[in-house]
Design an enzyme around this catalytic site. Structure first.
Site, PDB file in Angstrom:
ATOM      1  N   ILE A  43      10.527  74.308  48.869  1.00  0.00           N
ATOM      2  CA  ILE A  43      10.820  75.000  47.610  1.00  0.00           C
ATOM      3  C   ILE A  43      12.322  75.293  47.488  1.00  0.00           C
ATOM      4  O   ILE A  43      12.883  75.265  46.395  1.00  0.00           O
ATOM      5  CB  ILE A  43       9.966  76.277  47.444  1.00  0.00           C
ATOM      6  CG1 ILE A  43      10.043  76.769  45.990  1.00  0.00           C
ATOM      7  CG2 ILE A  43      10.375  77.345  48.409  1.00  0.00           C
ATOM      8  CD1 ILE A  43       8.976  77.772  45.643  1.00  0.00           C
ATOM      9  N   CYS A  44      12.991  75.512  48.610  1.00  0.00           N
ATOM     10  CA  CYS A  44      14.436  75.749  48.588  1.00  0.00           C
ATOM     11  C   CYS A  44      15.185  74.460  48.244  1.00  0.00           C
ATOM     12  O   CYS A  44      16.197  74.502  47.536  1.00  0.00           O
ATOM     13  CB  CYS A  44      14.906  76.301  49.932  1.00  0.00           C
ATOM     14  SG  CYS A  44      14.196  77.926  50.315  1.00  0.00           S
ATOM     15  N   ILE A  45      14.683  73.345  48.720  1.00  0.00           N
ATOM     16  CA  ILE A  45      15.270  72.050  48.358  1.00  0.00           C
ATOM     17  C   ILE A  45      15.133  71.840  46.856  1.00  0.00           C
ATOM     18  O   ILE A  45      16.099  71.446  46.186  1.00  0.00           O
ATOM     19  CB  ILE A  45      14.602  70.900  49.140  1.00  0.00           C
ATOM     20  CG1 ILE A  45      14.943  71.006  50.631  1.00  0.00           C
ATOM     21  CG2 ILE A  45      15.039  69.533  48.576  1.00  0.00           C
ATOM     22  CD1 ILE A  45      14.116  70.098  51.517  1.00  0.00           C
ATOM     23  N   ALA A  48      17.656  74.177  45.075  1.00  0.00           N
ATOM     24  CA  ALA A  48      19.038  73.700  45.238  1.00  0.00           C
ATOM     25  C   ALA A  48      19.286  72.464  44.382  1.00  0.00           C
ATOM     26  O   ALA A  48      20.342  72.344  43.737  1.00  0.00           O
ATOM     27  CB  ALA A  48      19.318  73.405  46.709  1.00  0.00           C
TER      28      ALA A  48
END
Length: 147
Positions: A43-45, A48
């Protein structure tokens, strides 16, 4: 922190070991700080990369973007290169800035929180968006605020 507050002064290093100071932007540039749990989490990818894909919209509206997590310079540098991120990634290893800005943890305190701050060039917080599980909504909320 709440909308209308002045962003506190803080200094962090980026992925290249260069110093970033919130104070250096006051009076010069609007900016977006998005706090996320960790480089490499799916989810962070997505988050970003969503900021990467919308980066032109931010720049066009005189905003700079900064991602913030507790990952090291080395990890940030690899993450930035792997996903071709055009903005700086800031290292908050001891979570001091996260605490200063009152970013709450998520998932029963197991992970650092996911919060986005939109700050005008006078240093006033214009939007705070907190959503743990919806990465793309952070970009949508920030874009709607800057336009």
């Amino acid at each position: 922190m709440k909308v209308g507050d002045r962003i506190p002064e803080f200094t962090l290093y980026d992925q290249d070991g260069e110093t970033f100071s919130s104070h250096s932007l006051i009076g010069k540039k609007n900016f977006v700080l998005f706090f996320y749990p960790q480089d490499g989490l799916p989810i962070c990818i997505r988050e970003a990369c969503a900021f990467r894909d919308a980066y032109h919209d931010f720049v066009k509206n005189n905003f700079e973007v900064f991602g913030v997590s507790s990952d090291s310079e080395t990890v940030h540098k690899k993450f930035k290169r792997t996903y071709k991120l055009p903005y700086r990634l800031l290292v908050d290893e001891n979570a001091k800035v996260r605490e200063l800005l009152e970013v709450p943890p998520m998932l029963l305190g197991l992970l650092p929180g996911r919060v986005t701050f939109v700050v005008d060039k006078e240093g006033i917080i214009r939007k705070i968006f907190n959503s743990a599980l919806s990465a793309s909504s952070h970009v949508r909320e920030a874009i709607s605020t800057i336009k």
